[in-house]
Design a protein around this motif. Structure first.
Motif, mmCIF file in Angstrom:
data_model
loop_
_atom_site.group_PDB
_atom_site.id
_atom_site.type_symbol
_atom_site.label_atom_id
_atom_site.label_comp_id
_atom_site.label_asym_id
_atom_site.label_seq_id
_atom_site.Cartn_x
_atom_site.Cartn_y
_atom_site.Cartn_z
ATOM 1 N N SER A 373 37.195 -56.116 -0.548
ATOM 2 C CA SER A 373 36.692 -56.368 -1.902
ATOM 3 C C SER A 373 37.653 -57.263 -2.669
ATOM 4 C CB SER A 373 36.485 -55.053 -2.643
ATOM 5 O OG SER A 373 37.729 -54.381 -2.806
ATOM 6 N N SER A 400 26.347 -61.222 -10.664
ATOM 7 C CA SER A 400 26.663 -59.899 -10.138
ATOM 8 C C SER A 400 25.768 -59.528 -8.965
ATOM 9 C CB SER A 400 26.534 -58.862 -11.256
ATOM 10 O OG SER A 400 26.839 -57.580 -10.780
ATOM 11 N N THR A 401 24.516 -59.942 -9.047
ATOM 12 C CA THR A 401 23.579 -59.659 -7.953
ATOM 13 C C THR A 401 24.054 -60.302 -6.662
ATOM 14 O OG1 THR A 401 21.727 -59.530 -9.502
ATOM 15 C CG2 THR A 401 21.197 -59.920 -7.180
ATOM 16 N N TYR A 402 24.459 -61.567 -6.737
ATOM 17 C CA TYR A 402 24.911 -62.270 -5.528
ATOM 18 C C TYR A 402 26.306 -61.822 -5.104
ATOM 19 C CZ TYR A 402 20.953 -65.377 -6.411
ATOM 20 O OH TYR A 402 19.687 -65.878 -6.613
ATOM 21 N N SER A 403 27.172 -61.510 -6.064
ATOM 22 C CA SER A 403 28.535 -61.115 -5.711
ATOM 23 C C SER A 403 28.567 -59.794 -4.962
ATOM 24 C CB SER A 403 29.404 -61.039 -6.964
ATOM 25 O OG SER A 403 28.967 -60.000 -7.824
ATOM 26 N N SER A 404 27.633 -58.899 -5.292
ATOM 27 C CA SER A 404 27.599 -57.603 -4.607
ATOM 28 C C SER A 404 27.298 -57.757 -3.120
ATOM 29 C CB SER A 404 26.557 -56.693 -5.262
ATOM 30 O OG SER A 404 25.258 -57.254 -5.140
ATOM 31 N N ASN A 407 31.060 -58.721 -1.351
ATOM 32 C CA ASN A 407 32.265 -57.905 -1.573
ATOM 33 C C ASN A 407 33.078 -58.347 -2.789
ATOM 34 O OD1 ASN A 407 31.853 -56.208 0.690
ATOM 35 N ND2 ASN A 407 32.754 -57.756 2.038
ATOM 36 N N THR A 409 33.283 -58.152 -7.142
ATOM 37 C CA THR A 409 32.778 -57.595 -8.403
ATOM 38 C C THR A 409 33.212 -58.509 -9.542
ATOM 39 O OG1 THR A 409 34.759 -56.233 -8.711
ATOM 40 C CG2 THR A 409 32.902 -55.229 -7.556
ATOM 41 N N SER A 411 33.510 -58.383 -13.561
ATOM 42 C CA SER A 411 33.444 -57.518 -14.746
ATOM 43 C C SER A 411 33.489 -58.364 -16.015
ATOM 44 C CB SER A 411 34.616 -56.538 -14.744
ATOM 45 O OG SER A 411 34.622 -55.753 -13.574
ATOM 46 N N THR A 508 28.767 -67.100 -3.863
ATOM 47 C CA THR A 508 28.225 -66.381 -5.030
ATOM 48 C C THR A 508 27.924 -67.329 -6.177
ATOM 49 O OG1 THR A 508 29.412 -64.343 -4.441
ATOM 50 C CG2 THR A 508 28.750 -64.619 -6.749
#
Length: 721
Positions: A373, A400-404, A407, A409, A411, A508
C-alpha cells in the motif's frame, strides 16, 4: 672554434641546470600538496536583500585539519584549540549536531570539509529552511511564517538561505579514499592536541572565491557596468525553461472552439548547498517521473487523432526553479495573468478548470517498503462546506475508485495550510480566479503536516533513500515496455517496490483524467508500466548515460555518451538550458508524440501550426522525426523581465548566482614556523655582517687594494678610450 665550443658548453650547462631546477621544483610541489578530487563546493547565491552561501578569500582559505568525530571535538575546536584557524572535517552523520556550533563561533574556523560515509548514514540531512519558500508563499495559506503554523521541513537547518562566513566543501561517498588520506595525515601530525603550536601540522586549503556579494541589486548593477569595462560578469539570474505538452493540439483553436484544460503540473528542479550535486529523488524526481509516465499512459488511452471526440483537454507542465521562490510557476502564473502563456494559443486563467499538482511523492516510499500500500494526501485550499469543494470531491471520488484497485489511498485534506508548492504562486498572482473557484486546485503529496522526506533539498536526497533498486530490463528497438502485471506475474518485480507504486499512481491518475475528459469510467486495459518507471528513475537518479535519455537525445548530438553520473537538477542560470529540462521535454515528446518517417531534412522542413518537430536519436539510434505538442517556455522570474521592477519589493523571485573561476581543495603539511624564523634571523645576521665588512673595506681600501702598475693602467685607459 675553441671559443665557440666553450660558449656552447656553457649555454648547454646553463639550460640543463635551469631545466633540472624547474623539474625538481615541480616534483617538490607535488610532494608538498596533494589535491582533493571530486569535491563539490558551497557557492554563493543572492536575492533582493541578502547574500547566501559560501565564498573563500581570493587565494583560498588555509586551516589546520581537525577531524570531528563527536560533539566534544567540535567544542574543543571552537573554544580550546591553540594553532588555528582550523579546517573541520565532519561526517554527514554528525553534521546536524555540530553545524550550529561551528557557525556561531567562526573566529577560529577557516572552513568545513563535509564527507558522506556509507557506514554512518544520517537519519536526516536537509539544508533547506524549516518552511521552504516561506516569503513567496500565499499569506492567506498560513504556514510556519505565522504563529501556530505548520513547520513542514522539521529537520531543516536553513543553510541554503544563510550567509556562511567560510567555505564548505562536500565529498561524496565515492571519494572516501580522499577522506582516508586526510585522516592519515591528521593522525600523523595533528593527533597531539596539547602540543600543536609551533609544530608541523596537516592542513587543508579550500578555494571557492565568489565574485558577487551583498545582494542581487548590487551584483546586477556591477554586472551591467562591467559590460563597458570588461567582459566579466559577477552574477546571473537563476532560471531555465519550463516544459509543457497538451494531450490535443491547441494552436488552431479559436475562441469558439477553445477547450477548457485540466492543468497537471510537477517540478523538475531540486537544490543542495553544493555545486553539481542536486539529486532530488524525493524532492522532485518521483513527482516528475509520475507526471511523465501518466502523460504517456493517457496518450495511449486517448490518441491525438481522436481530439474531435472530446470537449476537454489536458495540459501537462513541468516547472523549473521551484526551489528558489517558485521561479517557474511564478513566471507561468504571471504570463497567464497577462494572456501570454503558452506562447502559442495563450490561455486565460478561466480556461483552466482544474489544477492538479504532483508534489513531494518519494519520501514515504522507504517508510512503506515492506507494504504494497501507499497512502497519499490531497491538499485542497478550501473549506469542506465550500460550494467549490463539491467539484474537488467529485475528482477525488473518481480518483479514489481507481486508486483502490492499485493499492493506493488518497485522503482529502481541506485546509488553509498548504505545503510548499506551485499552488502558492497561482494563488498569489491569480487570486481572483483561485479564490472564486474558477480555477480549482489540488496538491497530491505523500505527507501530512511534516515532510516524510528527511533529506529535502540536499546532497543525500538520492535513490537509496527512496528504496530504489534498478532492474536493468532490456528495451526493444521499438520502445515497447513490459507491463506491470507481467512483471509482477513473472516475479521480476514485487508489489512493494517503488517502481510498481509509482506506476500504480500514474495508472490511477491517467484513468481519473480519462473519466474527467470522456465523462465515463475507463474500461480498457492500458496501464502505466513499472518497466518504464524503472528506466526513468535510473536515468535521473543513477546515470544520464542511459538508454532512455540516449533515445531522447538530439540525433545530431555528438556520438559520445553522457557522463556515468546522475543529472544535477539544480535550475542553474538563465543564460542557457540545462540538460534536465531538455531531457524531460524530449522524453515527453518521445513517449507521447507521433513517430514519422523521413530524414532530418524532411523533419526540419515540416510545418504544422498545431505541432512541433524534433529530430531525436530514437530507440535504434538511427534518428526519428517526432511530431509533438511538447514545447518549452521561459522559467525566468518576472522580476528580471519587468524594466521598472524593484528587486527589493519581494513580489517575485530575485535569486541570482555568483560567478566564479576556480574551485579546488588540497591537503599539505604546514611548516612549524621554526625554519622561517631561523631563516629570518640568519638573514638579519648575514645582512649585518655584510654591512660591517663593507664599511671596513671602504675605510681601509688603501691597505687592502694595491694600485695597478703604470703599464696596466695605460692599457685600461686605452681600452676606455
Amino acid at each position: 672554434m675553441g671559443t665557440k665550443n666553450f660558449l656552447y658548453s656553457v649555454y648547454l650547462c646553463f639550460f640543463i641546470t635551469i631545466s633540472f631546477k624547474v623539474i625538481r621544483c615541480e616534483r617538490l610541489r607535488e610532494q608538498i600538496y596533494s589535491s582533493i578530487e571530486g569535491g563539490a563546493a558551497c557557492f554563493r547565491r543572492l536575492n533582493g536583500t541578502h547574500q547566501a552561501g559560501c565564498s573563500s578569500s581570493l587565494n583560498g582559505e588555509v586551516g589546520v585539519v581537525q577531524m570531528v568525530y563527536n560533539i566534544s571535538d567540535a567544542q574543543w575546536l571552537v573554544h580550546n584549540s591553540t594553532a588555528g584557524p582550523y579546517m573541520a572535517v565532519v561526517s554527514t552523520a554528525l553534521y546536524y549536531d555540530v553545524i550550529e556550533l561551528l557557525l556561531q563561533e567562526p573566529a577560529n574556523i577557516a572552513g568545513i570539509l563535509l564527507y558522506d560515509n556509507a557506514t554512518m548514514s544520517p537519519e536526516f540531512f536537509s539544508q533547506e529552511s524549516k518552511c521552504p519558500n516561506e516569503y513567496s508563499s500565499d499569506p492567506h495559506l498560513s504556514q510556519c511564517v505565522k504563529p501556530g503554523g505548520i513547520v513542514w521541513n522539521e529537520k531543516g537547518t536553513g543553510l541554503l538561505r544563510r550567509d556562511i562566513p567560510y567555505p564548505i566543501f562536500f565529498l561524496p561517498k565515492t571519494r572516501i579514499d580522499d577522506v582516508s588520506k586526510i585522516e592519515d595525515c591528521y593522525n600523523r601530525y595533528n593527533l597531539d592536541r596539547d602540543n600543536q603550536k609551533g609544530r608541523p601540522l596537516c592542513s587543508l586549503q579550500l578555494n571557492s572565491f565568489m565574485y558577487a556579494a551583498v545582494n542581487s541589486v548590487v551584483c546586477m548593477r556591477r554586472s551591467a557596468s562591467s559590460v563597458f569595462l570588461s567582459s566579466n560578469k559577477v552574477c546571473d539570474p537563476l532560471g531555465d525553461y519550463n516544459v509543457y505538452y497538451s494531450l490535443f493540439p491547441r494552436a488552431k483553436e479559436t475562441e469558439a472552439t477553445k477547450k477548457p484544460v485540466t492543468l497537471v503540473t510537477a517540478r523538475i528542479d531540486s537544490a543542495s548547498l553544493f555545486d553539481g550535486i542536486a539529486p532530488g529523488a524525493a524532492s522532485s524526481v518521483v513527482g516528475m517521473v509520475a507526471h511523465i509516465v501518466t502523460a504517456a499512459t493517457l496518450s495511449k488511452m486517448i490518441p491525438v487523432t481522436d481530439s474531435k471526440l472530446y470537449d476537454q483537454n489536458v495540459l501537462w507542465t513541468l516547472f523549473n526553479g521551484e526551489a528558489f521562490d517558485y521561479i517557474g510557476s511564478q513566471r507561468i502564473a504571471y504570463d497567464l495573468s497577462r494572456g501570454a502563456w503558452p506562447p502559442v494559443a495563450p490561455l486565460s486563467p478561466s480556461d483552466i478548470r482544474l489544477h492538479v499538482e504532483l508534489g513531494q511523492l518519494g519520501g514515504s516510499l522507504s517508510l512503506f517498503k515492506s507494504s504494497a500500500s501507499w497512502p497519499l494526501y490531497a491538499f485542497a485550499p478550501y473549506s469542506s462546506t465550500n460550494a467549490t469543494a463539491s467539484k474537488i470531491l467529485e475528482f477525488l471520488g473518481e480518483m479514489s475508485t481507481y486508486s483502490s484497485l492499485n493499492n493506493i489511498t488518497v485522503s482529502p485534506k481541506f485546509t488553509s495550510n498548504i505545503p510548499p508548492s506551485s499552488l502558492h504562486s497561482f494563488r498569489r498572482i491569480l487570486r481572483n480566479v483561485t479564490d472564486s473557484g474558477s480555477l480549482l486546485e489540488i496538491l497530491l503529496v505523500d505527507h501530512e503536516e511534516n515532510f516524510s522526506n528527511l533529506y529535502y533539498e540536499s546532497a543525500l536526497d538520492d535513490y537509496e533513500h527512496i528504496g530504489y533498486v534498478y532492474h536493468n530490463i532490456s528495451i526493444s528497438n521499438e520502445g515497447v515496455f513490459i507491463s506491470t502485471d507481467e512483471l509482477l506475474a513473472n516475479g521480476t518485480m514485487k508489489e512493494t517496490e517503488a517502481q510498481v507504486k509509482i506506476a500504480n499512481l500514474a495508472t490511477t491518475l491517467a484513468h481519473t483524467l480519462y473519466q474527467q475528459i470522456a465523462g465515463k469510467p475507463y474500461t480498457g486495459t492500458v496501464k502505466a508500466s513499472a518497466h518504464l518507471v524503472d528506466e526513468m528513475l535510473y536515468c535521473f537518479l543513477r546515470s544520464q548515460a542511459c538508454r532512455l535519455l540516449l533515445a531522447a537525445d538530439y540525433a545530431s548530438s555528438p556520438d559520445e555518451p553522457p557522463a556515468e553520473r546522475p543529472l544535477p537538477l539544480y535550475v542553474g542560470v538563465a543564460a542557457w538550458a540545462s540538460p534536465p529540462a531538455v531531457y524531460a521535454g524530449h522524453l515527453l515528446a518521445l513517449l507521447t508524440g507521433g513517430h514519422l518517417r523521413g530524414n532530418k531534412s524532411d523533419c526540419d522542413n515540416r510545418a504544422d501550426t498545431g505541432f512541433s518537430y524534433y529530430w531525436l536519436r530514437g530507440w535504434n539510434h538511427s534518428g526519428v522525426c517526432i511530431e509533438t505538442t511538447m514545447n518549452f517556455s521561459q522559467a525566468v522570474s518576472p522580476a528580471f523581465i519587468k524594466s521598472d521592477y524593484d528587486l527589493t519589493s519581494g513580489e517575485f523571485s530575485t535569486w541570482t548566482e555568483s560567478v566564479w573561476q576556480a574551485i579546488w581543495a588540497r591537503v599539505f603539511v604546514r611548516a612549524s614556523g621554526a625554519g622561517a624564523r631561523l631563516a629570518a634571523v640568519a638573514g638579519v645576521l648575514a645582512t649585518a655582517a655584510a654591512a660591517v665588512v663593507t664599511f671596513w673595506l671602504q675605510r681601509d681600501a688603501a691597505l687592502v687594494f694595491v694600485d695597478a702598475p703604470p703599464s696596466v693602467a695605460g692599457i685600461i685607459r686605452t681600452v676606455n678610450c
